[in-house]
Structure formats: structure tokens, C-alpha cells
Design a protein around this motif. Structure first.
Motif, mmCIF file in Angstrom:
data_model
loop_
_atom_site.group_PDB
_atom_site.id
_atom_site.type_symbol
_atom_site.label_atom_id
_atom_site.label_comp_id
_atom_site.label_asym_id
_atom_site.label_seq_id
_atom_site.Cartn_x
_atom_site.Cartn_y
_atom_site.Cartn_z
ATOM 1 N N ASP A 271 25.304 -117.136 60.046
ATOM 2 C CA ASP A 271 25.328 -115.924 60.637
ATOM 3 C C ASP A 271 24.093 -115.954 61.743
ATOM 4 O O ASP A 271 22.954 -116.372 61.400
ATOM 5 N N LEU A 272 24.543 -115.187 62.879
ATOM 6 C CA LEU A 272 23.268 -115.472 63.946
ATOM 7 C C LEU A 272 22.006 -114.722 63.512
ATOM 8 O O LEU A 272 22.148 -113.693 62.755
ATOM 9 N N LEU B 264 12.995 -120.804 63.340
ATOM 10 C CA LEU B 264 12.307 -120.059 64.485
ATOM 11 C C LEU B 264 12.010 -118.687 63.718
ATOM 12 O O LEU B 264 12.116 -117.625 64.479
ATOM 13 N N GLY B 265 11.633 -118.523 62.624
ATOM 14 C CA GLY B 265 11.258 -117.389 61.869
ATOM 15 C C GLY B 265 12.176 -116.578 61.124
ATOM 16 O O GLY B 265 12.175 -115.796 60.551
ATOM 17 N N GLN C 299 18.152 -121.777 71.821
ATOM 18 C CA GLN C 299 17.027 -122.621 70.908
ATOM 19 C C GLN C 299 17.049 -122.513 69.638
ATOM 20 O O GLN C 299 16.913 -123.770 68.910
ATOM 21 N N TRP C 300 17.562 -121.489 69.067
ATOM 22 C CA TRP C 300 17.856 -121.296 67.371
ATOM 23 C C TRP C 300 19.072 -122.134 67.123
ATOM 24 O O TRP C 300 18.868 -123.246 66.038
ATOM 25 N N LEU C 301 19.916 -122.315 67.832
ATOM 26 C CA LEU C 301 21.045 -123.243 67.596
ATOM 27 C C LEU C 301 20.462 -124.643 67.676
ATOM 28 O O LEU C 301 21.146 -125.382 66.733
ATOM 29 N N ARG C 302 19.881 -125.187 68.709
ATOM 30 C CA ARG C 302 19.462 -126.462 68.728
ATOM 31 C C ARG C 302 18.617 -126.994 67.384
ATOM 32 O O ARG C 302 18.717 -127.733 66.586
ATOM 33 N N GLU C 303 17.816 -125.863 66.872
ATOM 34 C CA GLU C 303 16.855 -126.006 65.665
ATOM 35 C C GLU C 303 17.763 -125.958 64.572
ATOM 36 O O GLU C 303 17.520 -126.713 63.617
ATOM 37 N N GLY D 106 9.150 -113.854 67.373
ATOM 38 C CA GLY D 106 8.662 -114.529 68.580
ATOM 39 C C GLY D 106 9.381 -114.894 69.417
ATOM 40 O O GLY D 106 8.921 -115.321 70.574
ATOM 41 N N TYR D 107 10.699 -114.656 69.345
ATOM 42 C CA TYR D 107 11.723 -114.880 70.553
ATOM 43 C C TYR D 107 12.537 -113.538 70.692
ATOM 44 O O TYR D 107 12.829 -113.071 69.753
#
Length: 299
Positions: free
Chosen positions: A71-72, A24-25, A93-97, A83-84
Motif C-alpha cells: 500500500d502506498l 521513510l517513516g 524515493q520511498w519505492l527505492r528504499e 519528513g517527505y
């Protein structure tokens, strides 16, 4: 001055490598501990304003398990999302990706500590497939309600002031040495003077490793606007809750209530420790983890 970790020797025995993946970028940096071909993989998600070092004392106790520790986005070595927002929706969403990108969707057990417990709960409730879920010091109730509501509002005002001030002043306020020390003293419960000294050193070394003011304020707003109870009913996988009897953020009563909201959860309350189970009782937490997942062993 950095104080050597009391768990350094155990951690040094574990093969470790740093990797990076774009999610996610965010150039998300993550660390893999243990053998890549281990039968069991656990993805661990750290707490607010922390980074991967925070959960290393627990990882140091484990053998025969592959651990993936990112690292988050916006904290530690990882760059922010693009964009998030850095809120629960964005982070889940980042974790799922992330789990998909490293190839462990549906096979890796997911573990979250503190703020990470909200992130992983939201992700699993939102469709992240995992055989089991582990929450350490779960945020069990709304931060703006109950006995800590006033302090949460004061802290929110502090973060928003840090974002509103001119950049240099705002950055100085958000990373102020005295504020970090107050937080560390508030959370640490151990009577062991050397251990407390190391905990304070950890917070001073890593608590201000965030990318920018917007990210850190968005994260705090997310941390007090959400809690695990909002997602528990939608999580039907076996869940381990590791709580603490002196946790100043979540009471034992709130933790007990939270356990009843999950369809399939077990709660273990560690004694004589607060919100820093990962620093003060890592071996006890690791023993519960090994027993729960049915694999691996203690060092």
C-alpha cells in the motif's frame, strides 16, 4: 454493500501473507503472493487513491511468480511518510528504499498501474535497478493539457476545497458517495452488469482509505503535475506498456507517442477496455506479463 470478487476463487489458491516494514517513516504494509523462493519476483505499485486490493485480479491470474504488493504511504494500511511530501519525488524515493528493505533491488521486476506508472518510472529513471519494467494504463501525457485539461482543473479545485474546508466538511466532501460513484462510472467500460457492480463496490470500499486530507491532496497534485513521458528517455531497461483503446485519461495516440520515447519499449493496446485494465481485462494483462517476463504461467 460489498460484492464478492469474480476473481476470489483464483486468488484463494495463492499463498498470501501480510508484512510490514518501516520506510521513510511510513509503516508500509505489503502483501506477498506466491512462493517466497520463486525464480521471479514482481513488485507492483497501485494507482491513486487505491491500495493493494486493486491489482489482485491480475495477481489472481498468475502462477509460479512471487508478487510483492505494498500500500502506498498514506493509503490503505500504510501510514504517511514522515519528513517527505507525498509527491513523485517522495514516492519514488520511498519505492527505492522499499525495494531495498525487502531485499529485491536489481532482481525484482517493477510494475506500476496508472499513478503507480509515474511513481515507478520516476524511481527507475532516478536509479532504481530492475531487469524489466511493466506499466499498465500508463499516464502518458500531462493531465492539465489536452482534452481532459478542463476536467483535471475542476478536480484539482475539488481536492483543494476539501483540504481548505473545516476538517469534518472537507473529509465528507472528499469521500462523498456520489463523487466516488461518478468517478467509478466514468472509468468503467465493461458492458457486463455484474462486473460493473463489483467495480463500483471496490471503489466504494477502498477509494477513501487514505490517512488524511493533506496526503490525498498532495497525491492528486502529483498525479496531474507529472506523467511517464517526463522519465521515459532515461529508462533503458526493457519496458512493457499495456494500454487500452477506451482509456478516458490517456488516448491511444498519447500511448503510442509514449512508446517511442523509451529506448526499449513495446506497447500492447487492449480492446474494449478503458483505465481499469486491472479490473476488466486482468487475464489479458496477465498473459502479456507472463510472455514479457518469460516466466510463470496463467491459472
Amino acid at each position: 454493500m460489498t460484492v464478492e470478487s469474480p476473481y476470489a476463487a483464483l486468488l484463494a489458491e495463492i499463498p498470501t501473507r501480510e508484512l510490514v516494514v518501516d520506510v521513510l517513516g511510513s509503516s508500509t504494509h505489503y502483501w506477498e503472493y506466491g512462493a517466497p523462493d520463486a525464480a521471479t519476483t514482481v513488485v507492483v505499485v497501485h494507482g491513486y487513491r487505491g491500495e493493494h486490493h486493486g491489482l489482485e485480479p491480475v495477481i489472481a491470474q498468475l502462477r509460479g511468480i512471487r508478487i510483492i504488493s505494498p500500500d502506498l504511504p498514506g493509503f490503505g494500511e500504510s501510514t504517511p511518510l514522515i519528513g517527505y511530501r507525498h509527491d513523485i519525488a517522495g514516492y519514488s524515493q520511498w519505492l527505492r528504499e522499499f525495494v531495498a528493505r525487502v531485499g529485491v533491488t536489481g532482481t525484482a521486476i517493477i510494475l506500476g498501474h496508472s499513478f503507480g506508472s509515474i511513481v515507478v518510472s520516476a524511481a527507475v529513471a532516478g536509479g532504481l535497478s530492475t531487469p524489466k519494467l511493466i506499466l499498465v494504463n500508463p499516464i502518458a501525457a500531462p493531465a492539465l493539457e489536452g482534452p481532459n485539461g478542463f476536467m483535471s482543473r475542476v478536480t484539482l479545485a475539488y481536492y483543494r476545497a476539501g483540504r481548505a474546508l473545516p476538517e469534518r466538511l472537507g473529509k465528507s466532501l472528499l469521500s462523498n458517495w456520489l463523487v466516488v460513484r461518478f468517478m467509478s462510472v466514468f472509468l468503467a467500460q465493461s458492458p457486463d452488469r455484474d462486473l460493473r457492480r463489483w467495480i463500483h463496490s471496490q471503489h466504494h470500499d477502498y477509494f477513501s482509505r487514505y490517512s488524511d486530507r493533506d496526503t490525498v491532496v498532495e497525491g492528486f497534485e502529483a498525479s496531474i503535475s507529472n506523467d511517464v513521458s517526463m522519465f521515459a528517455a532515461k529508462i533503458d531497461v526493457a519496458t512493457l506498456l499495456i494500454g487500452a483503446d477506451r482509456d478516458p485519461i490517456t488516448s491511444v495516440g498519447a500511448q503510442s507517442t509514449l512508446a517511442t520515447l523509451f529506448p526499449n519499449a513495446q506497447l500492447h493496446i487492449l480492446q474494449g477496455v478503458g483505465h481499469l485494465v486491472h479490473y476488466e481485462k486482468p487475464r489479458e494483462a496477465a498473459a502479456l506479463i507472463v510472455d514479457f517476463i518469460g516466466d510463470g504461467s496463467l491459472a
